[in-house]
Design a protein around this motif. Structure first.
Motif, short mmCIF file in Angstrom:
data_model
loop_
_atom_site.label_atom_id
_atom_site.label_comp_id
_atom_site.label_asym_id
_atom_site.label_seq_id
_atom_site.Cartn_x
_atom_site.Cartn_y
_atom_site.Cartn_z
N TRP A 104 -1.19 1.26 -5.00
CA TRP A 104 -0.28 0.22 -4.51
C TRP A 104 0.93 0.18 -5.42
O TRP A 104 0.83 0.43 -6.62
CB TRP A 104 -1.00 -1.12 -4.50
CG TRP A 104 -2.09 -1.15 -3.46
CD1 TRP A 104 -3.25 -0.42 -3.46
CD2 TRP A 104 -2.11 -1.92 -2.27
NE1 TRP A 104 -3.98 -0.69 -2.34
CE2 TRP A 104 -3.31 -1.62 -1.59
CE3 TRP A 104 -1.24 -2.85 -1.71
CZ2 TRP A 104 -3.65 -2.21 -0.38
CZ3 TRP A 104 -1.58 -3.45 -0.51
CH2 TRP A 104 -2.77 -3.12 0.14
N TRP B 105 -12.71 3.20 -5.47
CA TRP B 105 -13.55 2.32 -4.66
C TRP B 105 -14.72 3.10 -4.08
O TRP B 105 -14.70 4.33 -4.05
CB TRP B 105 -12.75 1.66 -3.54
CG TRP B 105 -11.96 2.62 -2.69
CD1 TRP B 105 -10.62 2.89 -2.81
CD2 TRP B 105 -12.43 3.46 -1.63
NE1 TRP B 105 -10.24 3.84 -1.89
CE2 TRP B 105 -11.33 4.20 -1.14
CE3 TRP B 105 -13.67 3.65 -1.03
CZ2 TRP B 105 -11.45 5.12 -0.10
CZ3 TRP B 105 -13.78 4.57 0.00
CH2 TRP B 105 -12.69 5.28 0.46
N HIS C 277 0.83 -1.20 0.00
CA HIS C 277 0.00 0.00 0.00
C HIS C 277 0.87 1.25 0.00
O HIS C 277 1.82 1.35 0.77
CB HIS C 277 -0.91 -0.02 1.24
CG HIS C 277 -1.82 1.16 1.30
ND1 HIS C 277 -1.55 2.25 2.10
CD2 HIS C 277 -2.97 1.42 0.66
CE1 HIS C 277 -2.53 3.13 1.95
NE2 HIS C 277 -3.40 2.65 1.08
N TRP D 104 -6.79 -5.81 -0.03
CA TRP D 104 -6.55 -4.38 -0.02
C TRP D 104 -7.51 -3.59 0.87
O TRP D 104 -7.21 -2.47 1.28
CB TRP D 104 -6.60 -3.83 -1.44
CG TRP D 104 -7.92 -4.00 -2.14
CD1 TRP D 104 -8.32 -5.07 -2.88
CD2 TRP D 104 -9.01 -3.07 -2.16
NE1 TRP D 104 -9.59 -4.86 -3.36
CE2 TRP D 104 -10.03 -3.65 -2.93
CE3 TRP D 104 -9.22 -1.81 -1.60
CZ2 TRP D 104 -11.25 -3.00 -3.17
CZ3 TRP D 104 -10.43 -1.17 -1.83
CH2 TRP D 104 -11.42 -1.77 -2.60
N GLN D 105 -8.66 -4.18 1.16
CA GLN D 105 -9.68 -3.45 1.89
C GLN D 105 -9.23 -3.03 3.30
O GLN D 105 -9.48 -1.89 3.72
CB GLN D 105 -10.97 -4.28 1.98
CG GLN D 105 -11.63 -4.51 0.64
CD GLN D 105 -11.10 -5.72 -0.12
OE1 GLN D 105 -10.10 -6.33 0.26
NE2 GLN D 105 -11.77 -6.08 -1.21
N THR E 157 -6.58 -0.24 3.07
CA THR E 157 -7.23 0.99 2.62
C THR E 157 -8.04 1.60 3.75
O THR E 157 -7.97 2.80 4.01
CB THR E 157 -8.12 0.71 1.40
OG1 THR E 157 -7.30 0.19 0.34
CG2 THR E 157 -8.83 1.97 0.91
N ASN E 158 -8.79 0.77 4.46
CA ASN E 158 -9.59 1.26 5.58
C ASN E 158 -8.68 1.86 6.67
O ASN E 158 -8.98 2.94 7.21
CB ASN E 158 -10.45 0.15 6.17
CG ASN E 158 -11.35 0.66 7.26
OD1 ASN E 158 -12.16 1.55 7.04
ND2 ASN E 158 -11.19 0.12 8.45
N THR F 103 -7.18 4.28 -4.12
CA THR F 103 -6.05 3.66 -3.45
C THR F 103 -4.97 3.39 -4.49
O THR F 103 -5.26 3.17 -5.67
CB THR F 103 -6.46 2.37 -2.70
OG1 THR F 103 -5.38 1.93 -1.88
CG2 THR F 103 -6.89 1.26 -3.63
N SER G 231 -4.03 6.02 0.16
CA SER G 231 -5.46 5.98 -0.11
C SER G 231 -6.06 7.29 0.33
O SER G 231 -5.55 7.93 1.26
CB SER G 231 -6.15 4.83 0.65
OG SER G 231 -5.74 3.58 0.16
N TYR H 134 -15.46 -2.27 1.32
CA TYR H 134 -14.88 -1.53 0.21
C TYR H 134 -15.02 -2.36 -1.06
O TYR H 134 -14.75 -3.55 -1.05
CB TYR H 134 -13.39 -1.26 0.46
CG TYR H 134 -13.13 -0.21 1.50
CD1 TYR H 134 -12.71 1.06 1.13
CD2 TYR H 134 -13.29 -0.48 2.86
CE1 TYR H 134 -12.45 2.04 2.08
CE2 TYR H 134 -13.03 0.48 3.82
CZ TYR H 134 -12.61 1.74 3.43
OH TYR H 134 -12.36 2.69 4.36
#
Length: 143
Positions: free
Chosen positions: A67, A81, A39, A130-131, A134-135, A65, A42, A92
């Motif tokens: 990466w 997203w 990551h 990835w969720q 990202t969160n 986001t 985001s 997400y």
């Protein structure tokens, strides 16, 4: 002029052509599958009411986001997203196709094209969890 893609372990990805004069990193799908992604950043969209639709309603929260690879030259993949809801839980969900500096090639080193590359990038991203990252980035940045 191209250079090989070298992993942080020092291994060189086979089938890769490296950074090309047009700015793309050309590699085959096998090399993409073995490229570690981490990551980078985001963020939230400035205007989430811009008409982005998720299902039957307008999404209340949307963002992006990005990466990158741990290999050199650096591979970059980004996508949009939205936060949706399923069974009373938020999640997400990727919207549209990813953007990248990658052009995938076939076994004869011919470009697969933008659409085929984007579709195969989505297949690679299906394996990426990835969720959560990202969160965490969104929560850290905006909370």
């Amino acid at each position: 002029m191209s250079s090989p893609i070298v992993l942080k372990t020092g291994a060189v990805l086979t089938g890769s052509l490296g950074l090309c004069e047009d700015g793309y990193i050309r590699l085959d799908f096998n090399a993409l599958q073995h490229t570690e992604l981490i990551h980078l950043v985001s963020g939230l969209d400035d205007d989430p009411s811009g008409g982005l639709k998720c299902g039957t309603g307008v999404a209340a929260i949307s963002g992006f986001t990005e990466w990158i690879s741990t290999a050199r030259p650096v591979v970059s993949i980004g996508w949009d997203w939205v936060i949706g809801s399923r069974d009373g839980r938020a999640y997400y969900m990727m919207v549209g196709k990813p953007r990248s500096n990658i052009m995938l090639i076939d076994d004869q080193c011919r470009d697969l094209g933008f659409e085929a590359t984007a579709d195969l990038l989505m297949a690679r991203l299906d394996r990426l969890i990835w969720q959560e990252a990202t969160n965490a980035a969104i929560t850290s940045r905006y909370a």
